[in-house]
Design an enzyme around this catalytic site. Structure first.
Site, short mmCIF file in Angstrom:
data_model
loop_
_atom_site.label_atom_id
_atom_site.label_comp_id
_atom_site.label_asym_id
_atom_site.label_seq_id
_atom_site.Cartn_x
_atom_site.Cartn_y
_atom_site.Cartn_z
N ARG A 74 1.61 7.49 -4.59
CA ARG A 74 1.97 7.48 -3.16
C ARG A 74 3.50 7.41 -3.05
NH1 ARG A 74 -0.50 2.45 -0.80
NH2 ARG A 74 -2.42 3.68 -0.77
N ARG A 143 6.00 -2.50 1.78
CA ARG A 143 5.60 -1.12 1.51
C ARG A 143 6.30 -0.15 2.47
NH1 ARG A 143 -0.75 -1.33 -0.33
NH2 ARG A 143 -0.55 -3.02 -1.85
N LYS A 207 0.43 -7.71 -0.32
CA LYS A 207 1.15 -6.57 0.26
C LYS A 207 1.74 -6.94 1.63
CE LYS A 207 -3.17 -4.59 2.05
NZ LYS A 207 -4.10 -3.46 1.93
N LYS A 209 3.48 -5.10 5.31
CA LYS A 209 3.64 -3.86 6.06
C LYS A 209 4.49 -4.09 7.32
CE LYS A 209 -0.77 -2.04 4.42
NZ LYS A 209 -2.12 -1.53 4.80
N CYS A 423 -10.14 6.58 6.12
CA CYS A 423 -9.53 6.30 4.82
C CYS A 423 -10.12 7.23 3.77
CB CYS A 423 -9.76 4.84 4.44
SG CYS A 423 -11.49 4.47 4.06
N CYS A 429 -11.74 5.63 -4.27
CA CYS A 429 -11.36 4.24 -3.99
C CYS A 429 -12.37 3.29 -4.62
CB CYS A 429 -11.28 3.99 -2.49
SG CYS A 429 -10.86 2.26 -2.11
N CYS A 468 -14.94 0.56 3.60
CA CYS A 468 -15.08 -0.87 3.30
C CYS A 468 -14.37 -1.66 4.39
CB CYS A 468 -14.51 -1.19 1.92
SG CYS A 468 -12.72 -1.44 1.89
N CYS A 472 -8.16 0.24 6.01
CA CYS A 472 -7.01 1.13 5.83
C CYS A 472 -6.93 2.21 6.92
CB CYS A 472 -7.05 1.78 4.46
SG CYS A 472 -6.87 0.60 3.10
#
Length: 545
Positions: A74, A143, A207, A209, A423, A429, A468, A472
């Site tokens: 990515r 990110r 993470k 954002k 997603c 994934c 899930c 995302c």
């Protein structure tokens, strides 16, 4: 006795600046297409995930073969803008390595899937030549910073949009391991130059954002981010930013301690210096107070709720050395992309291309390559997984229109489809419990006759799906949301507002496709019969159900 830190914390602190044994994994371990277990975690900090083709697991297991491992890479593209030359490079790299598919993400960047281990280094080296990188695109760091994408939103768009790059640069890890492992291939950096006062050797608990919204557009879903900056504009001047903290959508099925949360506005900053200082120190508070024991409870939203919003603000103000001003008024009135041709305040043209769930189809890819070769536009990725062809001069517009016609690009699609998001999910994934981007187009096709039945084809209803509960595809802030619970089963989420300022609620659990379509038919019939004047579907569903 203090609680035991998660295993990932030791991997970070013992990683020698995120190097681990990545060079050995890539260069020496020829018996597997993966990397060593600790390196599987570390490679994320360099913008990659180890994946395998789950569709082929059973077949390969029967033959006593290892999983068919590959890597997803990515890019880090703050604000989502690249040049025509960089698009050509990305196109060529995707053709040479991986599956050939380019995927636009919900965070204004692109992913390549299916890279084999021996292709990682040449792929990253090729991107580096094009002045593109994947540093910190994944992992326990800040990110890709995203920003409202369409320049027509405001005459100040560029001034505000530039903050994405400033923040991204400010929050980059200091380690040079990315270049050492993947580009130069040897130790050429003095470790003393890698001292990192922000991330230290612990990095963040999880993470992180950041999004920048330019009202009236909330195309970035600003309140779903750890930090949301909302530009305040008065009399065509940027006055500063409202600061929101603690947004995040991921939950875990069966774990009541996990939850979705929208960001809380804690104040306003009126200068660039103050804004950048606040952003930086929010990360240090999270670094020092975030949960490093249970990764399911380690995002900033849990730190904010543990400290309380006021407690977090007090700690933050002690670090920045000044008081935040009171938040300023603003309003959002759109979240969709502005499709087709639009002109900005400088009489420059922009064309927004619909890219269903970000998967650039072969005919679109060929069109974009031919357009890029003309070098008359740039390429802007949107937070809704679409692509804006930007800064096209009046004299060049006919050339773009001719290419659009040649490749049959301008297809008519329903408003629901244009406002859909999914997603990646299966087959790559590892967290997916159900399908996402492979299935949602099919489901929308089956919902469209119901829209026609109730004369709702042009209603801008948002529909989003994830395989899930990690969210995302941001299903928890959509009017119709579907969250995978198992093969061909989804939780049906209902009642988010149109502009991303309210979470939806669980409506029905573990529905099959037949049940979903029955419920959608019922809900749309109720909507057309009982809605108030100018009431959106999300507001109606929130009020009634």
């Amino acid at each position: 006795m203090s609680e035991k830190l998660s295993a990932n914390e030791a991997i970070k602190t013992q990683s020698d600046g995120l190097r681990g044994t990545l060079k050995e994994s890539i260069d020496l371990d020829n018996h597997t297409g993966s990397v060593r277990p600790d390196d599987e975690f570390l490679v994320k900090f360099h913008g990659m995930y180890v994946q395998d083709d789950r569709d082929r697991r059973a077949e390969r297991a029967a033959k006593k073969l290892d999983n068919l491992y590959s890597f997803m890479i990515r890019l880090r593209i703050p604000g989502g803008v690249i040049s025509a030359e960089q698009w050509i490079a990305t196109h060529e790299i995707s053709e040479q390595y991986g599956t050939g598919t380019l995927k636009i993400t919900t965070r204004q960047t692109v992913q390549l899937h299916g890279l084999l281990k021996h292709q990682i280094r040449p792929t990253i080296q090729a991107f580096n030549t094009a002045k593109l990188d994947s540093i910190a695109a994944c992992g326990d760091v800040n990110r890709n910073v995203i920003a409202t994408s369409h320049p027509q939103i405001s005459p100040l768009h560029k001034q505000i949009h530039d903050y994405a790059d400033k923040i991204s640069t400010l929050l980059l890890p200091k380690t040079q391991s990315y270049y050492e492992v993947f580009i130069d291939g040897e130790k050429i950096y003095e470790r003393s130059s890698e001292a990192d006062p922000l991330y230290e050797d612990r990095y963040l608990p999880r993470k992180f954002k950041i999004a920048i919204a330019i009202p009236p557009s909330n195309d970035v879903d600003v309140f779903t981010n750890d930090i949301g900056l909302i530009a305040i504009i008065e009399n065509n001047q940027l006055k500063g930013f409202n600061i929101a903290i603690g947004g995040g959508l991921a939950t875990t099925h069966g774990n009541p301690n996990t939850y979705s949360r929208l960001g809380s506005i804690i104040g306003f900053t009126d200068t660039e210096e103050k804004t950048l200082k606040v952003v930086y120190e929010i990360l240090t508070v999270q670094r020092d107070f975030g949960n490093r024991v249970d990764r399911k409870l380690s995002r900033l939203k849990y730190t904010v709720d543990k400290l309380t919003v006021e407690g977090f603000k007090k700690e933050l103000e002690s670090r920045i050395g000044f008081k935040l001003e009171a938040e300023k008024p603003f309003s959002f009135s759109e979240r969709s992309d502005r499709f087709g041709w639009e002109k900005n305040h400088e009489n420059t043209w922009f064309y927004t291309l619909f890219v269903e769930h970000g998967v650039v189809k072969p005919y679109q890819k060929q069109f974009l390559k031919e357009l890029a070769e003309l070098k008359i536009s740039n390429f802007i990725f949107t937070g809704n997984q679409n692509l804006i062809l930007g800064e096209i001069a009046d004299s060049d517009k006919p050339k773009v229109e001719a290419l659009l016609k040649t490749h049959d690009i301008e297809k008519q699609v329903s408003a629901l489809r244009k406002n859909s998001m999914a997603c990646v999910a299966l087959p790559t994934c590892p967290l997916a419990l159900a399908e996402g981007q492979r299935y949602l187009p099919e489901l929308v096709t089956k919902i469209e006759p119901i829209l026609q039945k109730y004369n709702l084809t042009n209603d801008e209803i948002t529909i989003r799906m994830t395989g899930c509960p990690n969210g995302c595809g941001r299903p928890y802030v959509s009017e119709l949301g579907f969250v995978g619970t198992g093969p061909e089963q989804y939780n049906f989420m209902l009642g988010g507002d149109r502009y991303g300022e309210r979470l939806n609620k669980l409506y029905k659990e573990k529905l099959t496709e037949t049940q979903i379509l029955e419920e959608v038919d019922f809900l749309f019939s109720q909507y057309v019969n009982d809605k108030n004047e100018n009431e959106t579907f999300g507001d109606f569903a929130f009020r009634k159900f």
